[in-house]
Design a protein around this motif. Structure first.
Motif, PDB file in Angstrom:
ATOM      1  N   TYR A  63     -19.555  13.720  51.319  1.00  0.00           N
ATOM      2  CA  TYR A  63     -20.286  14.482  52.352  1.00  0.00           C
ATOM      3  C   TYR A  63     -20.978  13.565  53.354  1.00  0.00           C
ATOM      4  O   TYR A  63     -20.928  13.795  54.562  1.00  0.00           O
ATOM      5  CB  TYR A  63     -21.319  15.400  51.687  1.00  0.00           C
ATOM      6  N   PHE A  64     -21.621  12.508  52.864  1.00  0.00           N
ATOM      7  CA  PHE A  64     -22.388  11.639  53.746  1.00  0.00           C
ATOM      8  C   PHE A  64     -21.543  10.599  54.458  1.00  0.00           C
ATOM      9  O   PHE A  64     -22.075   9.777  55.210  1.00  0.00           O
ATOM     10  CB  PHE A  64     -23.516  10.963  52.969  1.00  0.00           C
ATOM     11  N   ASN A  65     -20.242  10.621  54.232  1.00  0.00           N
ATOM     12  CA  ASN A  65     -19.376   9.710  54.983  1.00  0.00           C
ATOM     13  C   ASN A  65     -19.302  10.102  56.455  1.00  0.00           C
ATOM     14  O   ASN A  65     -18.923   9.296  57.305  1.00  0.00           O
ATOM     15  CB  ASN A  65     -17.971   9.677  54.383  1.00  0.00           C
ATOM     16  N   SER A  66     -19.659  11.328  56.740  1.00  0.00           N
ATOM     17  CA  SER A  66     -19.657  11.830  58.114  1.00  0.00           C
ATOM     18  C   SER A  66     -20.986  11.513  58.788  1.00  0.00           C
ATOM     19  O   SER A  66     -22.061  11.855  58.271  1.00  0.00           O
ATOM     20  CB  SER A  66     -19.420  13.343  58.122  1.00  0.00           C
ATOM     21  N   VAL A  67     -20.934  10.858  59.936  1.00  0.00           N
ATOM     22  CA  VAL A  67     -22.144  10.551  60.690  1.00  0.00           C
ATOM     23  C   VAL A  67     -22.869  11.837  61.079  1.00  0.00           C
ATOM     24  O   VAL A  67     -24.102  11.899  61.061  1.00  0.00           O
ATOM     25  CB  VAL A  67     -21.801   9.722  61.951  1.00  0.00           C
ATOM     26  N   SER A  68     -22.100  12.854  61.414  1.00  0.00           N
ATOM     27  CA  SER A  68     -22.699  14.135  61.786  1.00  0.00           C
ATOM     28  C   SER A  68     -23.512  14.709  60.630  1.00  0.00           C
ATOM     29  O   SER A  68     -24.610  15.234  60.820  1.00  0.00           O
ATOM     30  CB  SER A  68     -21.610  15.125  62.212  1.00  0.00           C
ATOM     31  N   ASN A  69     -22.975  14.609  59.411  1.00  0.00           N
ATOM     32  CA  ASN A  69     -23.686  15.116  58.239  1.00  0.00           C
ATOM     33  C   ASN A  69     -24.940  14.290  57.955  1.00  0.00           C
ATOM     34  O   ASN A  69     -25.958  14.826  57.513  1.00  0.00           O
ATOM     35  CB  ASN A  69     -22.771  15.111  57.023  1.00  0.00           C
ATOM     36  N   GLN A  70     -24.855  12.992  58.186  1.00  0.00           N
ATOM     37  CA  GLN A  70     -26.032  12.148  57.993  1.00  0.00           C
ATOM     38  C   GLN A  70     -27.141  12.560  58.953  1.00  0.00           C
ATOM     39  O   GLN A  70     -28.306  12.652  58.570  1.00  0.00           O
ATOM     40  CB  GLN A  70     -25.657  10.683  58.223  1.00  0.00           C
ATOM     41  N   ARG A  71     -26.790  12.797  60.190  1.00  0.00           N
ATOM     42  CA  ARG A  71     -27.775  13.224  61.189  1.00  0.00           C
ATOM     43  C   ARG A  71     -28.375  14.582  60.825  1.00  0.00           C
ATOM     44  O   ARG A  71     -29.572  14.800  60.952  1.00  0.00           O
ATOM     45  CB  ARG A  71     -27.122  13.304  62.576  1.00  0.00           C
ATOM     46  N   THR A  72     -27.504  15.502  60.368  1.00  0.00           N
ATOM     47  CA  THR A  72     -27.981  16.831  59.991  1.00  0.00           C
ATOM     48  C   THR A  72     -28.989  16.735  58.861  1.00  0.00           C
ATOM     49  O   THR A  72     -30.046  17.385  58.889  1.00  0.00           O
ATOM     50  CB  THR A  72     -26.796  17.716  59.562  1.00  0.00           C
ATOM     51  N   TYR A  73     -28.657  15.925  57.860  1.00  0.00           N
ATOM     52  CA  TYR A  73     -29.557  15.768  56.720  1.00  0.00           C
ATOM     53  C   TYR A  73     -30.887  15.156  57.140  1.00  0.00           C
ATOM     54  O   TYR A  73     -31.954  15.646  56.763  1.00  0.00           O
ATOM     55  CB  TYR A  73     -28.898  14.902  55.648  1.00  0.00           C
ATOM     56  N   GLU A  99     -34.309   9.845  48.529  1.00  0.00           N
ATOM     57  CA  GLU A  99     -35.006  10.667  47.541  1.00  0.00           C
ATOM     58  C   GLU A  99     -34.589  12.132  47.597  1.00  0.00           C
ATOM     59  O   GLU A  99     -34.548  12.814  46.578  1.00  0.00           O
ATOM     60  CB  GLU A  99     -36.517  10.545  47.758  1.00  0.00           C
ATOM     61  N   TYR A 100     -34.264  12.610  48.779  1.00  0.00           N
ATOM     62  CA  TYR A 100     -33.963  14.037  48.938  1.00  0.00           C
ATOM     63  C   TYR A 100     -32.466  14.339  49.068  1.00  0.00           C
ATOM     64  O   TYR A 100     -32.097  15.497  49.230  1.00  0.00           O
ATOM     65  CB  TYR A 100     -34.687  14.575  50.176  1.00  0.00           C
ATOM     66  N   CYS A 101     -31.622  13.323  49.018  1.00  0.00           N
ATOM     67  CA  CYS A 101     -30.200  13.603  49.252  1.00  0.00           C
ATOM     68  C   CYS A 101     -29.363  13.540  47.989  1.00  0.00           C
ATOM     69  O   CYS A 101     -28.141  13.689  48.028  1.00  0.00           O
ATOM     70  CB  CYS A 101     -29.621  12.647  50.294  1.00  0.00           C
ATOM     71  N   GLY A 102     -29.998  13.332  46.852  1.00  0.00           N
ATOM     72  CA  GLY A 102     -29.263  13.371  45.594  1.00  0.00           C
ATOM     73  C   GLY A 102     -28.364  12.177  45.350  1.00  0.00           C
ATOM     74  O   GLY A 102     -27.507  12.224  44.473  1.00  0.00           O
ATOM     75  N   SER A 103     -28.519  11.111  46.123  1.00  0.00           N
ATOM     76  CA  SER A 103     -27.691   9.919  45.928  1.00  0.00           C
ATOM     77  C   SER A 103     -28.383   8.726  46.556  1.00  0.00           C
ATOM     78  O   SER A 103     -29.438   8.851  47.170  1.00  0.00           O
ATOM     79  CB  SER A 103     -26.311  10.106  46.561  1.00  0.00           C
ATOM     80  N   ALA A 104     -27.779   7.553  46.388  1.00  0.00           N
ATOM     81  CA  ALA A 104     -28.326   6.339  46.996  1.00  0.00           C
ATOM     82  C   ALA A 104     -27.474   5.933  48.189  1.00  0.00           C
ATOM     83  O   ALA A 104     -27.283   4.746  48.458  1.00  0.00           O
ATOM     84  CB  ALA A 104     -28.391   5.218  45.968  1.00  0.00           C
ATOM     85  N   PHE A 105     -26.978   6.907  48.923  1.00  0.00           N
ATOM     86  CA  PHE A 105     -26.041   6.633  50.006  1.00  0.00           C
ATOM     87  C   PHE A 105     -26.611   5.675  51.041  1.00  0.00           C
ATOM     88  O   PHE A 105     -25.968   4.698  51.428  1.00  0.00           O
ATOM     89  CB  PHE A 105     -25.625   7.938  50.694  1.00  0.00           C
ATOM     90  N   PHE A 106     -27.812   5.945  51.503  1.00  0.00           N
ATOM     91  CA  PHE A 106     -28.361   5.141  52.597  1.00  0.00           C
ATOM     92  C   PHE A 106     -28.654   3.714  52.148  1.00  0.00           C
ATOM     93  O   PHE A 106     -28.457   2.775  52.902  1.00  0.00           O
ATOM     94  CB  PHE A 106     -29.608   5.818  53.164  1.00  0.00           C
ATOM     95  N   ARG A 107     -29.096   3.529  50.920  1.00  0.00           N
ATOM     96  CA  ARG A 107     -29.344   2.181  50.423  1.00  0.00           C
ATOM     97  C   ARG A 107     -28.049   1.396  50.268  1.00  0.00           C
ATOM     98  O   ARG A 107     -28.037   0.174  50.405  1.00  0.00           O
ATOM     99  CB  ARG A 107     -30.086   2.229  49.087  1.00  0.00           C
ATOM    100  N   ARG A 108     -26.965   2.101  49.988  1.00  0.00           N
ATOM    101  CA  ARG A 108     -25.676   1.413  49.814  1.00  0.00           C
ATOM    102  C   ARG A 108     -25.028   1.054  51.142  1.00  0.00           C
ATOM    103  O   ARG A 108     -24.278   0.082  51.219  1.00  0.00           O
ATOM    104  CB  ARG A 108     -24.704   2.299  49.017  1.00  0.00           C
ATOM    105  N   HIS A 109     -25.320   1.812  52.202  1.00  0.00           N
ATOM    106  CA  HIS A 109     -24.597   1.636  53.457  1.00  0.00           C
ATOM    107  C   HIS A 109     -25.440   1.057  54.598  1.00  0.00           C
ATOM    108  O   HIS A 109     -24.883   0.715  55.644  1.00  0.00           O
ATOM    109  CB  HIS A 109     -23.997   2.969  53.902  1.00  0.00           C
ATOM    110  N   TYR A 110     -26.759   0.966  54.409  1.00  0.00           N
ATOM    111  CA  TYR A 110     -27.617   0.442  55.477  1.00  0.00           C
ATOM    112  C   TYR A 110     -28.594  -0.578  54.898  1.00  0.00           C
ATOM    113  O   TYR A 110     -28.997  -0.476  53.742  1.00  0.00           O
ATOM    114  CB  TYR A 110     -28.400   1.567  56.156  1.00  0.00           C
ATOM    115  N   LYS A 111     -28.980  -1.538  55.717  1.00  0.00           N
ATOM    116  CA  LYS A 111     -29.907  -2.574  55.282  1.00  0.00           C
ATOM    117  C   LYS A 111     -31.327  -2.044  55.150  1.00  0.00           C
ATOM    118  O   LYS A 111     -32.070  -2.430  54.251  1.00  0.00           O
ATOM    119  CB  LYS A 111     -29.883  -3.747  56.260  1.00  0.00           C
TER     120      LYS A 111
END
Length: 260
Positions: A63-73, A99-111
């Protein structure tokens, strides 16, 4: 109901393994068109509901692979946290984002959070001091320091020139200005005001004697003059236009020197 489902949003708390008691339901989840993802099956079953995919545990795969979905979240997150200004948003840590997205997506993909914001919201004018790669020479330019202080005053909702006297080190730490304060003013807000106050409030006297814990080195003769003038105005004391002393009061040489 075994799963405790009383309203659509209760599905956010359900995990795929919770369906294991129902062989038919669990088999459909695993072998059906939803590829074992409960979140997709639930959204397909109740398409009329306004689902927030990140609230499922876990969120839909990819789901978070989409930039649009990241912005929406993130837009939803900022509203949930009551953040309105870009300065408030920029102080959100990357851990808080995850904390609110149920995963560590942002920590894995952004500094860091700054990289998240500048890449996902490039249309927003983020102040340069929010950048983790801010040049060390940035604060050497006086105008840059003035620009930062004007912005800081807006964030702290300063109205009166005297509001600047309440500046603390904590204000700089929470607004990404601690490096500038430490490098150019020895971590002393009063020292900064001595240098920049007239640029911020032209024509207004800097009443440093009102600052709590004022360093002794910042008690020049002008501070005493400001104090004397403030006392004169607040007490409505009339000064002798010739002698420069309060009428009707016997002034000692030390006291009268304040008005010289």
């Amino acid at each position: 109901p075994r799963l405790g489902i009383e309203q659509p949003n209760d599905w956010y708390k359900v995990k795929a393994k919770d369906l294991s008691h129902s062989k038919r339901g669990y088999s459909y989840l695993k072998r059906g068109p939803h590829r074992g993802q409960l979140s997709l099956m639930v959204q397909s079953a109740f398409p009329e509901h306004d689902w927030l995919p990140w609230k499922f545990c876990p969120p839909p795969k990819g789901y978070f692979n989409s930039v649009s979905n990241q912005r929406t979240y993130l837009t939803w997150l900022f509203e949930k946290l009551g953040l309105v200004t870009s300065a408030q948003i920029a102080n959100v840590s990357i851990n808080k984002m995850d904390e609110y997205c149920g995963s560590a997506f942002f920590r894995r993909h952004y500094k860091n959070s700054i990289e998240v914001l500048t890449k996902l919201f490039p249309e927003t004018e983020w102040p340069p001091w929010f950048s983790s790669r801010l040049s060390s020479s940035h604060w050497s330019v006086r105008e840059n320091r003035i620009t930062y202080l004007r912005w800081l005053g807006e964030q702290l909702e300063f109205i009166s020139p005297d509001d600047w006297l309440s500046l603390t080190i904590h204000d700089f730490e929470t607004h990404r200005g601690q490096t500038m304060l430490r490098t150019h003013y020895g971590s002393s807000p009063p020292q900064l005001l001595v240098d920049l106050f007239q640029d911020l409030c032209p024509g207004h006297p800097l009443k440093l004697w009102r600052v709590s814990r004022l360093p002794f080195s910042l008690l020049p003769h002008v501070c005493l003059l400001d104090l004397a003038e403030d006392l004169r105005v607040s007490l409505s004391i009339k000064l002798d236009p010739i002698e420069g002393a309060p009428l009707g009061l016997a002034m000692t040489p030390h006291a009268s020197s304040l008005f010289e």
